[in-house]
Design an enzyme around this catalytic site. Sequence first.
Site, PDB file in Angstrom:
ATOM      1  N   HIS A 160       8.734  -8.675   0.346  1.00 22.01           N
ATOM      2  CA  HIS A 160       9.970  -8.083   0.874  1.00 22.01           C
ATOM      3  C   HIS A 160       9.782  -7.536   2.279  1.00 22.01           C
ATOM      4  O   HIS A 160      10.663  -7.649   3.126  1.00 22.01           O
ATOM      5  CB  HIS A 160      10.480  -7.000  -0.070  1.00 22.01           C
ATOM      6  CG  HIS A 160      10.998  -7.559  -1.354  1.00 22.01           C
ATOM      7  ND1 HIS A 160      10.326  -7.437  -2.534  1.00 22.01           N
ATOM      8  CD2 HIS A 160      12.097  -8.291  -1.614  1.00 22.01           C
ATOM      9  CE1 HIS A 160      11.010  -8.060  -3.483  1.00 22.01           C
ATOM     10  NE2 HIS A 160      12.084  -8.582  -2.947  1.00 22.01           N
ATOM     11  N   GLU A 192      17.283 -15.813 -10.865  1.00 20.96           N
ATOM     12  CA  GLU A 192      15.920 -15.745 -10.327  1.00 20.96           C
ATOM     13  C   GLU A 192      14.876 -15.681 -11.435  1.00 20.96           C
ATOM     14  O   GLU A 192      13.682 -15.832 -11.194  1.00 20.96           O
ATOM     15  CB  GLU A 192      15.767 -14.573  -9.351  1.00 20.96           C
ATOM     16  CG  GLU A 192      16.243 -13.237  -9.868  1.00 20.96           C
ATOM     17  CD  GLU A 192      16.286 -12.155  -8.784  1.00 20.96           C
ATOM     18  OE1 GLU A 192      15.753 -12.347  -7.689  1.00 20.96           O
ATOM     19  OE2 GLU A 192      16.858 -11.088  -9.067  1.00 20.96           O
ATOM     20  N   ASP A 216      12.000 -15.086  -6.061  1.00 22.47           N
ATOM     21  CA  ASP A 216      11.480 -14.648  -7.360  1.00 22.47           C
ATOM     22  C   ASP A 216      11.366 -15.810  -8.338  1.00 22.47           C
ATOM     23  O   ASP A 216      10.421 -15.879  -9.116  1.00 22.47           O
ATOM     24  CB  ASP A 216      12.374 -13.544  -7.950  1.00 22.47           C
ATOM     25  CG  ASP A 216      11.996 -12.193  -7.370  1.00 22.47           C
ATOM     26  OD1 ASP A 216      10.788 -11.901  -7.292  1.00 22.47           O
ATOM     27  OD2 ASP A 216      12.898 -11.445  -6.967  1.00 22.47           O
ATOM     28  N   CYS A 229      20.026 -17.744  -1.698  1.00 21.87           N
ATOM     29  CA  CYS A 229      19.779 -16.733  -0.670  1.00 21.87           C
ATOM     30  C   CYS A 229      18.309 -16.366  -0.543  1.00 21.87           C
ATOM     31  O   CYS A 229      17.965 -15.370   0.075  1.00 21.87           O
ATOM     32  CB  CYS A 229      20.631 -15.490  -0.935  1.00 21.87           C
ATOM     33  SG  CYS A 229      20.460 -14.822  -2.581  1.00 21.87           S
TER      34      CYS A 229
END
Length: 484
Positions: free
Chosen positions: A87, A330, A354, A401
């Site tokens: 992240h 995910e 993920d 995304c």
Amino acid sequence: MSWSIYETIEEYLSAFSEIDDPYLSEKGADLKDVGYRLLHFLGHELLAETQKEGILVIEELLPGDMARLDPNRIKGIITSSGGIVSHAAILARSLRIPGICLEPELMKRIHEGDLIALDGKNGTAVVHPGEELMAAFKRRLVLEEQHQEHLDQFRDKPCKTKDGVRINVLANIAMENDLNQLFRHGAEGIGLYRTEIFFLSLDRYPEIEEQVEVYQKVFDSIPQEQPLMIRTLDLGADKAAPYMGYPHEGNPYLGCRALRRQLRKPRVLKNQLKSILLASKNREKLSLIFPMVTDVHEIRQAKKLLHECAADLGNQYNPAKLPEIGMMFEVPSSFMISERFMQVIDYCAIGSNDLTQYLLAVDRNNPQISHLYDPLHPAVLQLIKILIDNANRHQKPVELCGEMASDPDGCVILVGLGLRIFSMNAPLIPTVKERLSLITMPEAVRLAEKSLQSESALEVRNLVRAHFQEPLLQTDPIRPTVPS
Ligand code: PEP
Ligand code: MG
């Protein structure tokens, strides 16, 4: 003195990490927080909250650090942990801060004040570069700028394949700074608003009024006719702040993360939902995205909470105006039973970051195994195909995304698999527009069909590269942590 404090903190932290009792072990996080703050007040910049300007060299950079850093001062980042899709790396990339990940031994050779030439694209750093090397780096910078100018011509053009099939390109945002990037790069709305990053920048949970102010600012920046997907808190694992008091978990990525945690203790989610509803009073188009969903019951519970929140707001909110319900796909199981989700959601958002880590059993933050982490693995593609087909059958829009959307090989395969909505870090939009303008739909479909039958991600990447007559890869690319 700072150094002995640091050593003592580290000693205690290592002792805490060995305690079996999760309650006591978790207290280590408090100690770390207090200790690092003490060092901070003593003027020792151990925290990533540095006010200095230059390249930040830090063992581990967490998303919370990124949220607190002043991006205007940080020119580059060198870490010894974290992967390309961690992240923190994603946040750095959205701010166009180049970064790399080095072996810990190599990191030790860098000292405060060293002059460093950093190449985020190739994952290299040169300490004390000589004049010749500096000149070469400067020439590269000029070339990069020229390439950027070439890409700028795509900013105001709609994204289309060579044969004119229209693709929607939306932006991922996390912090206020990202809003400036949106329109500069031709985003057509927001496909993912990572709201948890704001929470990580604070020392306590924000009040409803504070949240409303932040969300409102984002909502007001996006034209009414454009899509806006706001994701509820995806906290847990690497996205947790000490004040949240999350217990130590053996496998935090498989643990009580995101919606799982909030359904168990709904107060934080309910405050967030109320804030979103209040901030969205004047908004025509809004979708809520719930993260880390495994089964349909979780969505039903989340919807129930949403209705409760709308009711609690009484005449402050018109319940006829509730946002659309979306979810992150995910967790691999959710793809396999995606048909069943279609009855309870309006919008599908694929989280390929993920999905890849869960399906391939490769930690997205571990640089030791980053060569095994590749969303173009045929198994990942097969699950994405299942979802796109199910969503199309039920006429539900589907976006992707994760970082795969802006991968020059990935975007081609995704279009061929039937994806029409992409969401990515805004600065990468022009590159994707250019790439897709060079391929026709039948060509992309043919590549996607072959990819589904491939043996490895490497084979898939080489299919795309062969199509574009680009040099083939011999091994999986060793990629830098944060490519510029
Ligand atoms: C993903 O998992 O692909 C995603 C978009 O969410 P995040 O990277 O925030 O986990
Ligand atoms: Mg995710």
